[in-house]
Design an enzyme around this catalytic site. Sequence first.
Site, PDB file in Angstrom:
ATOM      1  N   GLY A   3       2.760   3.635   1.335  1.00 60.37           N
ATOM      2  CA  GLY A   3       3.449   4.062   2.668  1.00 60.37           C
ATOM      3  C   GLY A   3       3.965   5.489   2.823  1.00 60.37           C
ATOM      4  N   ASP A  29       9.490   5.924   7.319  1.00 62.56           N
ATOM      5  CA  ASP A  29       8.800   7.352   7.530  1.00 62.56           C
ATOM      6  C   ASP A  29       8.048   8.184   6.724  1.00 62.56           C
ATOM      7  OD1 ASP A  29      10.452   7.853   5.387  1.00 62.56           O
ATOM      8  OD2 ASP A  29      12.313   8.807   6.527  1.00 62.56           O
ATOM      9  N   GLY A  30       7.775   7.518   5.659  1.00 58.45           N
ATOM     10  CA  GLY A  30       6.866   8.312   4.832  1.00 58.45           C
ATOM     11  C   GLY A  30       7.293   9.341   3.804  1.00 58.45           C
ATOM     12  N   ASP A  60       7.311   4.216 -10.762  1.00 54.93           N
ATOM     13  CA  ASP A  60       8.339   3.827  -9.525  1.00 54.93           C
ATOM     14  C   ASP A  60       9.900   3.822 -10.231  1.00 54.93           C
ATOM     15  OD1 ASP A  60       6.344   4.413  -7.694  1.00 54.93           O
ATOM     16  OD2 ASP A  60       6.298   2.540  -7.000  1.00 54.93           O
ATOM     17  N   ASP A 108       3.852  -4.695  -7.638  1.00 58.04           N
ATOM     18  CA  ASP A 108       3.186  -3.534  -7.015  1.00 58.04           C
ATOM     19  C   ASP A 108       3.604  -2.300  -7.663  1.00 58.04           C
ATOM     20  OD1 ASP A 108       5.639  -4.674  -5.560  1.00 58.04           O
ATOM     21  OD2 ASP A 108       5.565  -2.581  -4.689  1.00 58.04           O
ATOM     22  N   ASN A 109       4.899  -2.667  -8.629  1.00 56.65           N
ATOM     23  CA  ASN A 109       5.244  -1.460  -9.548  1.00 56.65           C
ATOM     24  C   ASN A 109       4.930  -1.726 -10.989  1.00 56.65           C
ATOM     25  OD1 ASN A 109       6.411  -0.295  -7.262  1.00 56.65           O
ATOM     26  ND2 ASN A 109       8.472  -1.154  -7.567  1.00 56.65           N
ATOM     27  N   GLY A 158       0.842  -1.223   0.022  1.00 60.57           N
ATOM     28  CA  GLY A 158       0.110   0.079   0.095  1.00 60.57           C
ATOM     29  C   GLY A 158       0.887   1.204  -0.089  1.00 60.57           C
ATOM     30  N   LYS A 190       4.053  12.197  -3.490  1.00 60.52           N
ATOM     31  CA  LYS A 190       5.006  11.106  -2.922  1.00 60.52           C
ATOM     32  C   LYS A 190       5.988  11.566  -2.191  1.00 60.52           C
ATOM     33  CE  LYS A 190       7.614   7.253  -5.105  1.00 60.52           C
ATOM     34  NZ  LYS A 190       8.026   6.692  -6.366  1.00 60.52           N
TER      35      LYS A 190
HETATM   36  P1  AMP Z   1       8.668   1.693  -3.697  1.00 61.81           P
HETATM   37  O1  AMP Z   1       9.931   0.942  -3.628  1.00 61.81           O
HETATM   38  O2  AMP Z   1       8.680   2.939  -3.684  1.00 61.81           O
HETATM   39  O3  AMP Z   1       7.936   0.921  -4.933  1.00 61.81           O
HETATM   40  O4  AMP Z   1       7.692   1.261  -2.316  1.00 61.81           O
HETATM   41  C1  AMP Z   1       7.618  -0.138  -2.101  1.00 61.81           C
HETATM   42  C2  AMP Z   1       6.577  -0.167  -0.764  1.00 61.81           C
HETATM   43  O5  AMP Z   1       7.378   0.518   0.297  1.00 61.81           O
HETATM   44  C3  AMP Z   1       5.365   0.701  -0.820  1.00 61.81           C
HETATM   45  O6  AMP Z   1       4.434   0.159  -0.170  1.00 61.81           O
HETATM   46  C4  AMP Z   1       5.809   1.957  -0.143  1.00 61.81           C
HETATM   47  O7  AMP Z   1       4.783   2.676   0.019  1.00 61.81           O
HETATM   48  C5  AMP Z   1       6.551   1.514   0.787  1.00 61.81           C
HETATM   49  N1  AMP Z   1       7.711   2.731   1.064  1.00 61.81           N
HETATM   50  C6  AMP Z   1       8.680   2.730   0.559  1.00 61.81           C
HETATM   51  N2  AMP Z   1       9.285   3.999   1.060  1.00 61.81           N
HETATM   52  C7  AMP Z   1       8.725   4.286   2.134  1.00 61.81           C
HETATM   53  C8  AMP Z   1       9.037   5.242   3.331  1.00 61.81           C
HETATM   54  N3  AMP Z   1       9.980   5.862   3.358  1.00 61.81           N
HETATM   55  N4  AMP Z   1       8.193   5.161   4.117  1.00 61.81           N
HETATM   56  C9  AMP Z   1       6.848   4.408   4.273  1.00 61.81           C
HETATM   57  N5  AMP Z   1       6.666   3.520   3.159  1.00 61.81           N
HETATM   58  C10 AMP Z   1       7.573   3.393   2.098  1.00 61.81           C
HETATM   59 MG    MG Z   2       5.985   1.190  -5.651  1.00 58.92          MG
END
Ligand code: AMP
Ligand code: MG
Length: 530
Positions: free
Chosen positions: A87, A120-121, A265, A255-256, A85, A108
């Site tokens: 995050g 940390d979002g 992504d 998820d990507n 989800g 984002k």
């Molecule tokens: P991504 O690598 O951006 O495709 O992220 C993979 C998963 O990790 C997704 O569910 C993102 O929302 C979560 N995620 C990546 N970086 C963060 C972060 N800094 N804080 C919270 N969730 C993250």
């Molecule tokens: Mg992603």
Amino acid sequence: MKFSTTYLCLGDTFFQRALPQKVVSPTLLLWNTRLATSLSIANEWQKDKNLLAQYFSGSKLPLGADPIALAYSGHQFGHFNPQLGDGRAHLLGEVIDNNGVRQDIQLKGSGQTKFSRRGDGKCALAPALREYIMSEALHALGVPTTRCLSVVATGEIIHRGIAQHGAVVTRSASSHLRIGTFQYFAVFGEISSLKKLLDYTIKRHFPEFNQLRVEDNLTFDEVILGFLEQVLNKQITLIIQWLRIGFIHGVMNTDNTTISGETIDFGPCAMMGRYDKNAVFSSIDEYGRYAFGKQGQVAQWNVARLADCLLPLLVEFYAQQEQSDHCEKILKAKAVIKVQSIVHQYSQKFDKAYYTMYAHKLGFGEVMSNDLSIKVNSLTDELLEIMQNQGLDYTQTFHALTVSLIQNIQGEHFSQQLSAELDRWYQTWHSLLAEVHQGGSHPYCQLAHRVMVKVNPVVIPRNHHVEALLARCEQVVSQQVPESHYEGVNHILAEFIKVINSPYLEFEATKKYQDTPLDGDKSYQTFCGT
Ligand code: AMP
Ligand code: MG
């Protein structure tokens, strides 16, 4: 911006209502005027950088925005994670662009949600700028992609091993539906949500198929299988375009993988310089799962994961249809055979699209006899093998071949600079081009050149240039007062962005960005940017 967010109608199992986090000191760094205009963002609005910084950092909500974080699962490097989800992302809402296409507008790096797990979002500055540059480059190269509207520095320091500047990147996407969205409901056995999702997705992304479904009164199994085929086709189109320009996504998790077939992504992505089908730059891709030349197979694997999600729908449908005592096992076996018949179409369709793409890169037109096609396909294989063995630069080689056709007309001879092996290949190439284009309106070199200039870029966003520019932008944000950040960053990036916005044209400035890195990218590594 006029938001009308249809995703909200799906119900709250599909998302969490979540507000972006206000940030300390939002400063606009990049604003994509062309995209903003195509999204019908009023010019008046676009002039106020402070207001844009507030809106696109999540510090202030535009009227009509109803932010949500989307739920999804995903296979990450082959391992299933049911709870992913958004995050660190907030969907502000959907708008209709100038072409009448519904677009998601998503922040984002805008703070934690219930999907953040231990994250940390947040998003660091360099990956945010990188996503902007790379998505713009891909768009200009003609590759389906999500796009970036803005990058805003938050004025916060975040920790990624080392301290980094925080940023929020805003992107538009024809949706954020992923294979992982289907997996989320399939893994929790939520059949009615899966059905809703399927219906929503077909209406949003496959309007023609939707029309067919209504007009031909398709049965539910035909709808499911037709949808799977549509997604499969989109994935093939996407990967072929990546291969055409030498793009390595780097983290093709489910998820990507968007259902729409748009690139999403950009964390660990990279461009391939020297042709190497095994090229991998991502620091976490230890076994080369997402290597350049594996991307086609991975996409098929991902489509097969979507097929898994659709099985329970098919089983339920067959059970209702047959109204017999058939046990679930038999119905499932029937459903598996049906989805396999679609998934197995992949290889043949992919190969056809692959060789057609290379035929264009080599100047061959659309219509060729079977006999000639076979010869052109092996010509492609031979060239790629020579390029692999000799470590030739992918973009430069195809560009040189393109230009050589015009130079030949002018009496210069590209083939004189070639290795013996490539020279032999070059002679065969010319005789095949002459054969294919014989009887055409112009000399064969001209006809082939016309085909090639459209598909062989003269410039790509090479890794070493992108990294050097990002480092300079980070310096500006570190050293100068926030009031000068916008000007500073735009001053650094303007020329490069102009060049990559026209990757099939050669300006004076283009030359600066065509070179290969001294070490051939041997020490280059990318990171997920999380
Ligand atoms: P991504 O690598 O951006 O495709 O992220 C993979 C998963 O990790 C997704 O569910 C993102 O929302 C979560 N995620 C990546 N970086 C963060 C972060 N800094 N804080 C919270 N969730 C993250
Ligand atoms: Mg992603």
